[in-house]
Write an enzyme that holds these catalytic residues in place. Structure first.
Site, PDB file in Angstrom:
ATOM      1  N   GLU A  98       0.834  -1.195   0.000  1.00 51.32           N
ATOM      2  CA  GLU A  98       0.000   0.000   0.000  1.00 51.32           C
ATOM      3  C   GLU A  98       0.875   1.253   0.000  1.00 51.32           C
ATOM      4  O   GLU A  98       1.861   1.340   0.737  1.00 51.32           O
ATOM      5  CB  GLU A  98      -0.883  -0.007   1.249  1.00 51.32           C
ATOM      6  CG  GLU A  98      -1.737   1.234   1.439  1.00 51.32           C
ATOM      7  CD  GLU A  98      -2.530   1.208   2.738  1.00 51.32           C
ATOM      8  OE1 GLU A  98      -3.518   1.962   2.835  1.00 51.32           O
ATOM      9  OE2 GLU A  98      -2.180   0.431   3.655  1.00 51.32           O
ATOM     10  N   LYS A 151      -9.081   2.972  -2.887  1.00 48.34           N
ATOM     11  CA  LYS A 151      -9.533   2.569  -1.560  1.00 48.34           C
ATOM     12  C   LYS A 151     -10.877   3.232  -1.245  1.00 48.34           C
ATOM     13  O   LYS A 151     -11.008   4.453  -1.298  1.00 48.34           O
ATOM     14  CB  LYS A 151      -8.478   2.965  -0.521  1.00 48.34           C
ATOM     15  CG  LYS A 151      -8.639   2.342   0.846  1.00 48.34           C
ATOM     16  CD  LYS A 151      -7.422   2.682   1.704  1.00 48.34           C
ATOM     17  CE  LYS A 151      -7.433   1.951   3.024  1.00 48.34           C
ATOM     18  NZ  LYS A 151      -6.222   2.258   3.839  1.00 48.34           N
ATOM     19  N   CYS A 187      -5.526  -2.685   2.530  1.00 45.88           N
ATOM     20  CA  CYS A 187      -5.444  -2.610   3.983  1.00 45.88           C
ATOM     21  C   CYS A 187      -6.806  -2.911   4.628  1.00 45.88           C
ATOM     22  O   CYS A 187      -7.367  -3.971   4.382  1.00 45.88           O
ATOM     23  CB  CYS A 187      -4.875  -1.258   4.410  1.00 45.88           C
ATOM     24  SG  CYS A 187      -4.002  -1.302   6.001  1.00 45.88           S
TER      25      CYS A 187
END
Length: 312
Positions: A44, A131, A165
């Protein structure tokens, strides 16, 4: 049997900036070729950085001028998609003959997004995932993605998708991606905790998919020559923990901790059918008569310009 090699490249963003970090990524070309990997997942925000401990001058109800300066520097270190860095990554993908999944900080207008980019060895940049839900104070610096980037791509290793994540903890997001037929679940992260390993094993077991999680690694503040409030100056900021998990939740490689490097595992995608024999989370085990999920994949824009068609 459809055997192939997949990999997680565990590295960290360099304080000297995105150009140096890109060079670091490119330096692993020979290692990837030697490993024979057909898909490589990077952490990430590896290009653009994950400024762990930074508060950007923000207190509830007000923001300090130095925080704006910090954000401007962070914004300058983000990348354009497409742009110079994506061209270099596309060329790397072509040279190594493997799909790359790269965590970046994407600059779009005056906003930043934490994204995962997909590079195909023949077609270059073929997709991205933004995200959906930045975690905690990440929301100060990153915008939210929408359903239009719930991306899956075809690779030599199988159908790949990404969740970044803590998105991996969102059950409905997982269900949507399972329904898209993900076989290789790519999980770029900076979560170094032991419980992350449990989450990755759960997702592999739940989705009956192969999971490749790539975590950043960052030295201690003392080694980096910086100060991070309320953090042990001799403890690494991020310890790593990249791992590869099979479709029944068995760990195939890793976790790799406190070192940079390429973590690889030989996998057999034919095992996915075998694994789903007794549990297909969006198939025979889904009970659609009771549960239904609707996913809005339309891109969301706050401004739309509609012009009258005058025939010209």
């Amino acid at each position: 049997m459809a055997q192939t090699t997949v990999a997680a490249l565990q590295i960290g963003s360099l304080l000297s900036g995105k150009a140096a970090t890109l060079d670091l990524i490119l330096s692993y070309e020979a290692s990837i070729i030697e490993a024979g990997a057909t898909l490589v997942v990077l952490p990430e925000a590896v290009l653009g950085g994950y400024p762990k401990g930074e508060i950007f001058g923000t207190r509830l109800g007000y923001r300090l001028p130095e925080g704006r300066d910090a954000f401007a520097a962070y914004f300058a270190n983000a990348i354009d998609v497409p742009g110079t860095e994506t061209e270099a990554l596309a060329e790397l993908s072509a040279r190594i003959g493997a799909t790359l999944v790269v965590g970046v900080i994407e600059r779009d207008g005056s906003s930043l997004y934490c994204s995962a980019l997909f590079f195909d060895p023949e077609q270059g940049l073929i997709g991205k995932h933004r995200k959906l839900m930045p975690t905690g104070t990440e929301r100060l610096i990153w915008g939210q993605g929408d359903g239009s980037t719930l991306t899956t791509v075809n690779t030599q290793a199988g159908t790949a998708g990404a969740a970044i994540c803590w998105e991996n903890h969102m059950p409905l997001l997982r269900t949507a991606m399972y329904a898209k037929g993900v076989e290789i679940w790519c999980a770029p992260t900076v979560d170094e905790r032991d419980v992350w390993q449990a989450s990755m094993r759960h997702i592999a077991h739940e989705g009956r998919c192969l999971v490749v999680s790539a975590c950043q690694i960052q030295l201690s503040p003392a080694e980096l020559g910086i100060e991070v409030p309320d953090w042990d100056s001799h403890r690494p900021l991020i310890r790593g923990g990249s791992l590869i998990v099979g479709p029944l939740g068995d760990v195939l490689a890793g976790p790799m901790r406190e070192q940079s490097g390429l973590l690889t595992a030989k996998v057999d995608t034919a095992q996915l059918v075998q694994a789903r024999y007794d549990f297909d989370v969006v198939g025979h085990y889904s009970r659609p008569d009771v549960f239904e999920l609707t996913v809005d994949e339309r891109p969301k824009q706050c401004v739309r310009f509609i012009k009258e068609d005058n025939g010209q």
